[in-house]
Design a protein around this motif. Structure first.
Motif, PDB file in Angstrom:
ATOM      1  N   LEU A  19      10.083   6.887  -5.418  1.00 39.52           N
ATOM      2  CA  LEU A  19       9.495   6.234  -4.730  1.00 39.52           C
ATOM      3  C   LEU A  19      10.324   6.950  -3.297  1.00 39.52           C
ATOM      4  O   LEU A  19      10.201   6.328  -2.089  1.00 39.52           O
ATOM      5  N   GLY A  20      11.184   8.153  -3.312  1.00 39.54           N
ATOM      6  CA  GLY A  20      11.449   8.332  -2.443  1.00 39.54           C
ATOM      7  C   GLY A  20      11.885   8.237  -1.546  1.00 39.54           C
ATOM      8  O   GLY A  20      11.874   8.026  -0.055  1.00 39.54           O
ATOM      9  N   MET A  21      12.897   6.898  -1.811  1.00 38.91           N
ATOM     10  CA  MET A  21      13.785   6.398  -0.920  1.00 38.91           C
ATOM     11  C   MET A  21      15.275   6.800  -1.406  1.00 38.91           C
ATOM     12  O   MET A  21      15.765   5.886  -2.731  1.00 38.91           O
ATOM     13  N   GLY A  22      16.186   7.425  -0.257  1.00 43.23           N
ATOM     14  CA  GLY A  22      17.470   7.665  -0.750  1.00 43.23           C
ATOM     15  C   GLY A  22      18.091   7.322  -0.561  1.00 43.23           C
ATOM     16  O   GLY A  22      19.517   6.511  -1.196  1.00 43.23           O
ATOM     17  N   ASP A  23      17.967   6.422  -0.254  1.00 46.78           N
ATOM     18  CA  ASP A  23      18.457   5.210   0.635  1.00 46.78           C
ATOM     19  C   ASP A  23      18.767   3.816  -0.279  1.00 46.78           C
ATOM     20  O   ASP A  23      19.644   2.687  -0.096  1.00 46.78           O
ATOM     21  N   LEU A  24      18.127   3.823  -1.489  1.00 45.23           N
ATOM     22  CA  LEU A  24      18.289   2.570  -2.409  1.00 45.23           C
ATOM     23  C   LEU A  24      19.100   2.159  -2.801  1.00 45.23           C
ATOM     24  O   LEU A  24      19.627   0.982  -2.961  1.00 45.23           O
ATOM     25  N   GLU A  25      20.197   3.243  -3.093  1.00 39.05           N
ATOM     26  CA  GLU A  25      21.593   2.530  -4.153  1.00 39.05           C
ATOM     27  C   GLU A  25      22.794   2.184  -3.049  1.00 39.05           C
ATOM     28  O   GLU A  25      23.048   1.097  -3.329  1.00 39.05           O
ATOM     29  N   LYS A  66       1.147  -1.443  -0.027  1.00 36.92           N
ATOM     30  CA  LYS A  66      -0.102   0.057  -0.009  1.00 36.92           C
ATOM     31  C   LYS A  66       1.117   1.234  -0.143  1.00 36.92           C
ATOM     32  O   LYS A  66       0.498   1.988  -0.829  1.00 36.92           O
ATOM     33  N   ASP A  67       2.102   1.245   0.866  1.00 38.19           N
ATOM     34  CA  ASP A  67       2.752   2.250   1.035  1.00 38.19           C
ATOM     35  C   ASP A  67       3.231   2.919  -0.511  1.00 38.19           C
ATOM     36  O   ASP A  67       3.327   3.738  -1.163  1.00 38.19           O
ATOM     37  N   ILE A  68       3.824   1.232  -1.327  1.00 33.74           N
ATOM     38  CA  ILE A  68       4.811   1.566  -2.711  1.00 33.74           C
ATOM     39  C   ILE A  68       3.456   2.663  -3.529  1.00 33.74           C
ATOM     40  O   ILE A  68       3.695   2.956  -4.369  1.00 33.74           O
TER      41      ILE A  68
END
Length: 295
Positions: free
Chosen positions: A262-268, A2-4
């Motif tokens: 996705l607004g996820m800076g930590d993905l890398e 749901k968040d995604i």
């Protein structure tokens, strides 16, 4: 999930596409074994990332400029997507890489479109072929036909409209048939929203879109519409525009784009973590080879 879904819908990704993605993610998350080095949240993010990148093309996808004179690239898109400015950025990008570039102005509908192209090309010292009096784009193309072969790349600016009308589609079809471009690049604004999929589809039917350029990514828009456009045309995103200046153009990097979407800076960092894990047995094997001097 749901968040995604929320993140993707806020990023303007097409609704149907979001639900298709959600199903794929659920299926993989339930079936695949959890990697020992990742917790459940990290495992799920990795799956989401992989599914999104599948749509966008795994790696950077640069245009391959073939050895022919000229290599023709036609720019298409709706009015206000930043087509002419983007064309000048691409012209600068390739001239910096040693190609002899020229631009051709075939936007005969927008007032001052030819003036804008002329000024942009003058600023970067690029030849611009324009005719301010002629109102038939095909005649303008034919007017300079015997000069094009002097250049490695010919960038062609076409007319945009506030929306896709039959007249524009017909004009594009005729231009595409006569010019036979090697690449048709669809310029999509990052803030286009849910309309992107239908627009991309219509342009694709008119001239066969081979690549996408996303503009205005320097604003707050996350560019989810471009993902929808990529799916509708099955074309890869080639460049992204990150500002008004002529050098504000970058090769498209799917990893960074998905992370932003996705607004996820930590993905890398997470992906690096997942990549670096070597099973213990393999590590022992590598250690043994080092000791034996087997490289």
């Amino acid at each position: 999930v749901k968040d995604i879904q929320r993140a993707l819908l806020l990023g303007d990704v097409n609704v149907k596409l979001v639900f298709d993605l959600s199903e794929n993610i659920k299926e993989r998350a339930l079936k695949e074994k959890l990697d020992k080095s990742l917790n459940q949240r990290e495992h799920l993010i990795k799956i989401v990332y992989e599914e999104l990148v599948k749509f966008l093309g795994e790696e950077k996808s640069e245009l391959i400029i073939e050895e022919k004179k000229p290599f023709k690239i036609m720019f298409v898109g709706v009015f206000g997507s930043g087509k002419t400015t983007t064309l000048s950025k691409v012209a600068k990008y390739y001239s910096k890489r040693g190609y002899k570039v020229a631009c051709l102005g075939l936007d005969v509908h927008r007032p001052a479109a030819t003036d804008q192209l002329e000024q942009l090309c003058k600023a970067i010292n690029i030849q611009a072929f324009i005719d301010k009096k002629e109102k038939n784009p095909l005649k303008i193309y034919k007017e300079y036909e015997n000069i094009y072969q002097k250049y490695d790349i010919l960038l062609i600016d076409t007319a945009g409209r506030a929306s896709l009308d039959k007249e524009l589609i017909q004009e594009l079809k005729e231009l595409n048939k006569e010019i036979k471009p090697d690449e048709n690049l669809l310029v999509i604004s990052a803030d286009i929203g849910q309309a992107a999929q239908d627009l991309a589809k219509s342009f694709h039917e008119a001239c066969g879109v081979t690549g996408i350029i996303v503009t205005k990514l320097d604003g707050t828009a996350k560019g989810g519409g471009a993902l929808s456009g990529a799916v509708a045309t099955e074309a890869k995103i080639k460049f992204i525009g990150l500002g008004e200046k002529v050098d504000d153009l970058e090769l498209f990097n799917p990893k960074g784009f998905v992370s932003r979407l996705l607004g996820m800076g930590d993905l890398e960092a997470l992906l690096e973590k997942a990549k670096e894990i070597i099973p213990r047995e393999k590590a022992k094997d590598v250690q043994g080879k080092f000791l034996k001097g087997e490289f």
